[in-house]
Design a protein around this motif. Sequence first.
Motif, short mmCIF file in Angstrom:
data_model
loop_
_atom_site.label_atom_id
_atom_site.label_comp_id
_atom_site.label_asym_id
_atom_site.label_seq_id
_atom_site.Cartn_x
_atom_site.Cartn_y
_atom_site.Cartn_z
N MET B 25 0.79 -0.78 0.19
CA MET B 25 0.13 0.46 -0.01
C MET B 25 0.74 1.37 0.10
SD MET B 25 -3.27 -1.02 -0.03
CE MET B 25 -3.37 0.38 0.07
N ILE B 28 2.34 1.30 -3.12
CA ILE B 28 0.97 2.63 -4.19
C ILE B 28 1.38 3.58 -4.18
CG2 ILE B 28 -1.49 2.92 -4.88
CD1 ILE B 28 -1.27 -0.52 -4.56
N PHE B 29 1.13 3.93 -3.08
CA PHE B 29 0.65 5.88 -2.26
C PHE B 29 2.12 6.58 -2.85
CE2 PHE B 29 1.42 9.18 0.65
CZ PHE B 29 0.12 9.94 0.08
N SER B 32 1.82 6.25 -6.55
CA SER B 32 0.67 6.78 -7.28
C SER B 32 0.73 8.14 -6.75
CB SER B 32 -0.52 5.92 -7.05
OG SER B 32 -0.31 5.87 -5.82
#
Lengths: 448, 115
Positions: B25, B28-29, B32
């Motif tokens: 997670m 991804i943070f 993105s």
Amino acid sequence: MNPFKVFVVEDDPFYGEMLKYHISLNPDYVVEKFETGKDFLHNLYKNPSVISLDYSLPDMSGLDVLKKVKEFNPEIPVIIVSGQEDVSTAVILLKEGAYDYFVKDDDTKDRIWNALKNIREKVKLENQIDVLKEEIGKKYKFGNIIKGNSPEIKHIFALIEKAISTNIIVSIAGETGTGKDLVAKAIHYNSPRGKHPYIAINVSAIPKELIESELFGFEKGAFTGANTRKLGKFEEAGKGTLFLDEVGEMDLNMQAKLLRVLQERELTRIGGHHLVKVEARILVATNRNLAEEVQKGNFRQDLYYRLLGLPIFLPPLRNRGNDILILAKYFTDEFCEENNIPKKTISQHAQEKLLGYAYPGNARELKAMMELATVMSNTPVIDDTDISFSSPNRSNDFLLDAEDSLVGYNRKIIRYFLDKYDNNIIKVARKLDIGKSTIYRMMKNNEL
Amino acid sequence: MKTNKLYDLRQLIDIVGDEDGLQKMVTIFVESTPRIMDDLNENLLTNNFEMIAHNAHKMKASIDMMKIVSLHDVIRKIDKPEKVLENKTDLKEIVGFIKITLDSVFADLKKEFSL
């Protein structure tokens, strides 16, 4: 059971992944994630169980995606998850058929979790209902419920086929115990309406003061004791079937009201003002001769013609020849199975005895008789001594009655012998030296 | 020297449950969100208010999930086109503050998770 497929449509990779992770904590859920509306719609054919849909996608709005989903399959629940705290948007989406609308905040994951749980429960229950409906449908496949291969019963099968393929009103007539209710169920469960409710009401079993509220329902406060609104049987049946059993017992006042509803296809609940559309199919049954009742002024002629539709007259068991033996065997086997008794056969003598009886109670009487015979029989074979006829006895002292006509005496004599010889028509005909067709004709004309 | 982190991962840990999930997670943070930040900067230069609101709206959920409390109210000043117009004169400062804060968050996360 099919996997519970959850589609997450979310263009924010972080949030989408978070939802996927969270939902996947339940091992029963299979989660797929899509970042664009287009990609998601390409995969819609996989028929997800539920969709979590972000309102603002890069290529299309959540509303457009929702509409496409509803076009594809209106039954798929769509949960809108949005950063928009906008009530009007939420209202529009809910009106378009969204299951729920959640704003992204700290509680979103819990709300989605609960929503999924509720949806899954609902899907499970709906599946169970579908299975049960299918089971009932199978049970009422008319080959399964109406036994026999006599020409008379084959004719009935042909009529049922016709009734199934249209919405015509069907009037089922026949003596008590001939299976009018089974025919009604067979028509309903084998017709396209089979997935909708089947509501049966026995008109003769309801006091005439209550029949109107039973059929049409009432509004709250319509009369003393009407504490809540109650839907009537017409409304309960919805797009299914309403079976009015013993319709010949309905009083004239109620007949007029029923006629109006059948003509207008709409009704007003007692105490109400709004018209309610009637979509149910109507099946009726009676053991009276309605044409005769019309002649006597007991039944409205206009309603008679309205209800006549496709008439199905169920022949009495005594006119169905070898069907008696098929049914006797069927009832015996069924009883043995239900009671874990080894199956029994029926001896030649017992078969002859069964074929000679008149069955005033028709199949219902035969069923009771065979169950008793199965219990009484101490061997794997049911013999004639195990079978006893149980029609109510009539008075034997008819000759002491008041004076009667010759026709009247003839009737009484035949009745007396029928009682004496357990309604064995062949035996009675032999004893009285008359043709058995004479006895059948008198029975058919209700002279005995 | 101990520094105060601008994020709080407790909620995320609570959701994803395990180390692997958390690592994924956070990755991804970190991958993105800078892309959305770049778009936001570009849209600021071209005064595309609608897209500024769109970018802010997209970042809002992630920022909330990472519990970056210093951005909680700030991001909501520009998450709708009408709000962007209301705060037109302060836009540069608002976007600048978001970028500085996020850059600091990215740096700390990269260090903490060896990205």
